[in-house]
Design a protein around this motif. Structure first.
Motif, mmCIF file in Angstrom:
data_model
loop_
_atom_site.group_PDB
_atom_site.id
_atom_site.type_symbol
_atom_site.label_atom_id
_atom_site.label_comp_id
_atom_site.label_asym_id
_atom_site.label_seq_id
_atom_site.Cartn_x
_atom_site.Cartn_y
_atom_site.Cartn_z
ATOM 1 N N MET A 15 0.799 -1.228 0.000
ATOM 2 C CA MET A 15 0.000 0.000 0.000
ATOM 3 C C MET A 15 0.837 1.287 0.000
ATOM 4 S SD MET A 15 -3.345 -0.273 -0.223
ATOM 5 C CE MET A 15 -4.118 1.107 0.571
ATOM 6 N N HIS A 55 5.917 1.126 6.007
ATOM 7 C CA HIS A 55 5.952 2.091 4.912
ATOM 8 C C HIS A 55 7.352 2.627 4.647
ATOM 9 C CE1 HIS A 55 6.136 4.552 8.496
ATOM 10 N NE2 HIS A 55 6.543 5.566 7.750
ATOM 11 N N LEU A 86 1.503 1.271 -6.043
ATOM 12 C CA LEU A 86 0.893 1.321 -4.709
ATOM 13 C C LEU A 86 -0.562 0.867 -4.752
ATOM 14 C CD1 LEU A 86 2.172 4.657 -3.106
ATOM 15 C CD2 LEU A 86 3.283 2.437 -3.209
ATOM 16 N N LYS A 87 -1.208 1.058 -5.909
ATOM 17 C CA LYS A 87 -2.631 0.712 -6.020
ATOM 18 C C LYS A 87 -2.847 -0.805 -6.022
ATOM 19 C CE LYS A 87 -2.973 5.052 -6.400
ATOM 20 N NZ LYS A 87 -1.563 5.333 -6.197
ATOM 21 N N GLY A 147 -4.137 -1.806 -2.591
ATOM 22 C CA GLY A 147 -5.563 -1.518 -2.455
ATOM 23 C C GLY A 147 -6.423 -2.460 -3.273
ATOM 24 N N SER A 187 1.818 10.351 0.277
ATOM 25 C CA SER A 187 1.208 9.170 -0.347
ATOM 26 C C SER A 187 0.755 8.167 0.699
ATOM 27 C CB SER A 187 2.202 8.494 -1.308
ATOM 28 O OG SER A 187 2.459 9.305 -2.419
ATOM 29 N N MET A 199 -3.055 6.898 1.140
ATOM 30 C CA MET A 199 -3.403 5.483 1.087
ATOM 31 C C MET A 199 -4.108 5.018 2.366
ATOM 32 S SD MET A 199 -2.668 4.150 -1.858
ATOM 33 C CE MET A 199 -3.327 5.692 -2.444
ATOM 34 N N VAL A 211 -7.636 5.453 1.826
ATOM 35 C CA VAL A 211 -8.134 4.342 1.010
ATOM 36 C C VAL A 211 -8.507 3.148 1.888
ATOM 37 C CG1 VAL A 211 -7.514 2.644 -0.760
ATOM 38 C CG2 VAL A 211 -6.883 5.033 -1.065
ATOM 39 N N THR A 212 -7.612 2.756 2.795
ATOM 40 C CA THR A 212 -7.908 1.591 3.639
ATOM 41 C C THR A 212 -9.085 1.867 4.569
ATOM 42 O OG1 THR A 212 -6.108 2.335 5.103
ATOM 43 C CG2 THR A 212 -5.620 0.528 3.603
ATOM 44 N N MET A 253 -7.919 6.182 -5.045
ATOM 45 C CA MET A 253 -6.806 5.482 -5.702
ATOM 46 C C MET A 253 -6.551 6.062 -7.095
ATOM 47 S SD MET A 253 -6.756 1.454 -4.681
ATOM 48 C CE MET A 253 -8.384 0.955 -5.183
ATOM 49 N N HIS A 311 -5.290 9.757 -6.674
ATOM 50 C CA HIS A 311 -3.919 9.806 -6.162
ATOM 51 C C HIS A 311 -2.931 9.364 -7.232
ATOM 52 C CE1 HIS A 311 -0.371 8.152 -4.017
ATOM 53 N NE2 HIS A 311 -0.499 9.283 -3.344
#
Length: 516
Positions: free
Chosen positions: A219, A225, A248-249, A252, A303, A307, A310-311, A329, A332
């Motif tokens: 992610m 990270h 990175l997507k 997700g 970023s 993200m 997103v989660t 997503m 970004h």
């Protein structure tokens, strides 16, 4: 269902693979043009894919299947979510080739081959319908990115490439073990079949953790990270664009395609873990971004914060949260890619990413300043840009589940405005102090051609998001129906029906009081 009656997805994977091989045996100029033409053709094929996609039709379209051996099959097919991520990939890739046109001067053929090979793998990840095919393509994507950072990166490129490779590879070993168990238990490796297979709740816990080990790193989620800032800082500009924009997507997408629909009970069981890590990420990485002196590091930490939104949206277990997470997503991918391109533009002129070396660029680079401002505002989530739509929907979905988590996530957006506006003020405003900064020319025609399409897409998504939401709506509906049984209860004291009943009772009591 394959409405075009020819294997367009295989073509979209085979064409860049062939071009990548040819790039290894031709000169630098020919490799550049071959890579650019190939990626533009793939973008055109992506437009064909989108134009012929049947909204409201079967969930899986453009399906291809060739049985290979054992449980393994060459099985491709997409739903609306896959299609939008493939479109993001084919849209950004020609821009990456254009961004490398002048800056990459050594081993150009190998560089272009690495990008083309990575495009094959990224399209394959989003189109794979066999779980082992997905795994192979998902892991193989490490190789070209590892080479791009390790060969064409900055001074600490070897350290960054090893860290990137080890972090992302180790998390995936347990995922492979989980996949083998799933196939044995369900008797198939077909992803659409597995999406409707009910694994035992006790098994779901271990399977979810195995997939989480891989997707959380990809992610990336806090605290795994730390590979990302190093990878971004050392990668060439185009490497940062595709890393932030698409790679990175995949994390997700993994949560969306595997963890949530295949293990709904386990997803609900670990919702506290997701919310906890995401809240820390939103606040912590935003504060870290505020004190960065390297522009690339600042955007890399931002970023991680995005993200985390997103989660949070994905694990809200409702339509608004999941649709918002998907739009975040996509947004970004565009905005972070554009911001890294903006950094690359001034880095090519001054060869430093230190923020304090700049200032006053709006005076001698007005076109650059305008576009940089647009992408800054989109990153913040200004209404009318792509950033607003996804973040608003994600937070609305999250608010239905937990108002306190929503409050913390919203403070991250405020902090995001702080670090992005602080960055912009120091780079674009103020006086032109340094002579070398005064001499920097504005955007060239090539650079304008790279940034203008992203600016148009960011505005399009912000003004008319229905274009991007219509293809995914049916698939999100199917996902919500699948996980509804495990959806967590919200923290509101009254449910909607109870609220109406309470209001009616209050009105009745008030009426009785007046009559007396």
């Amino acid at each position: 269902m394959n409405q075009l009656d020819f294997p367009i997805l295989s073509l979209m994977m085979g064409l860049p693979m062939l071009a990548a091989i040819i790039c290894l045996f031709v000169g630098a100029k020919a490799a550049r043009w071959l890579a650019l033409i190939t990626t533009l053709v793939l973008f055109a094929l992506g437009v064909v894919l989108w134009a012929n996609y049947d909204i409201g039709g079967p969930q899986w379209q453009y399906v291809e299947r060739v049985e290979m051996f054992g449980n393994f099959a060459w099985a491709l097919g997409i739903d609306g979510i896959s299609m939008m991520l493939i479109m993001l990939t084919v849209f950004l890739m020609p821009i990456c080739i254009g961004a490398s046109w002048e800056s990459v001067k050594t081993r150009v053929g190998e560089y272009m081959a690495a990008f083309l090979f990575m495009e094959v793998l990224m399209i394959g990840v989003f189109a794979a319908q066999d779980i082992f095919l997905f795994y192979i393509l998902f892991e193989a994507g490490l190789i070209p990115m590892y080479l791009i950072i390790g060969i064409w990166g900055g001074t600490n490129r070897i350290y960054a490439s090893y860290k990137f490779f080890l972090y992302t590879l180790l998390g995936s070993v347990v995922m492979l073990i989980a996949m083998l168990w799933m196939v044995q238990d369900a008797g198939t490796s077909d992803i659409p079949t597995l999406l409707n297979y009910d694994f035992a709740p006790e098994a779901q816990t271990w399977l979810w953790l195995a997939f989480f080990a891989s997707f959380a790193v990809k992610m990336p989620m806090w605290p795994v990270h730390t590979w990302l800032p190093d990878a971004h800082v050392q990668a060439p500009t185009a490497g940062s664009v595709i890393l932030a924009g698409v790679l990175l997507k995949m994390g997700g997408y993994g949560f969306l395609r595997f963890s949530i629909p295949m293990f709904p009970e386990a997803s609900e069981q670990f919702i506290w873990l997701i919310f906890g890590l995401s809240m820390v990420a939103v606040i912590y990485t935003s504060l870290v971004a505020l004190v960065q002196q390297d522009m690339k590091k600042l955007i890399a930490y931002s970023s991680v914060a995005h993200m985390a939104i997103v989660t949070l949206g994905l694990f809200a277990f409702n339509r608004q949260g999941i649709e918002g997470a998907i739009i975040v997503m996509l947004s970004h991918g565009l905005v972070s890619g554009a911001l890294f391109l903006c950094v690359g533009v001034i880095y090519d002129r001054l060869h430093t990413r230190e923020i304090d070396r700049y200032g006053g660029l709006s005076i001698n680079m007005p076109k650059y300043a305008v576009l940089f401002m647009l992408f800054t505002m989109a990153s913040i989530g200004l209404p009318g840009t792509s950033g607003f739509v996804g973040e608003f929907l994600s937070l609305v979905g999250l608010y239905k589940v937990n108002s306190w988590v929503t409050l913390v996530a919203t403070t991250g957006i405020i902090l995001g405005a702080g670090y992005m506006l602080y960055l912009y003020r120091r780079v674009a405003f103020g006086e032109l102090v340094h002579e070398d900064v005064k001499a920097m020319p504005d955007l060239s025609a090539r650079e304008m051609a790279l940034l203008a399409p992203i600016a148009a897409a960011v505005m399009w998504m912000g003004v008319y998001p229905e274009s991007f939401m219509a293809p995914i709506r049916g698939d999100v509906g199917a996902l919500v129906a699948r996980i509804d049984r495990a959806a967590p209860e919200g923290d509101a004291h009254l449910k909607m029906g109870e609220a109406k009943a309470a209001t009616k009772a209050h009105e009745t009591e008030t009426g009785h009081g007046e009559s007396h």
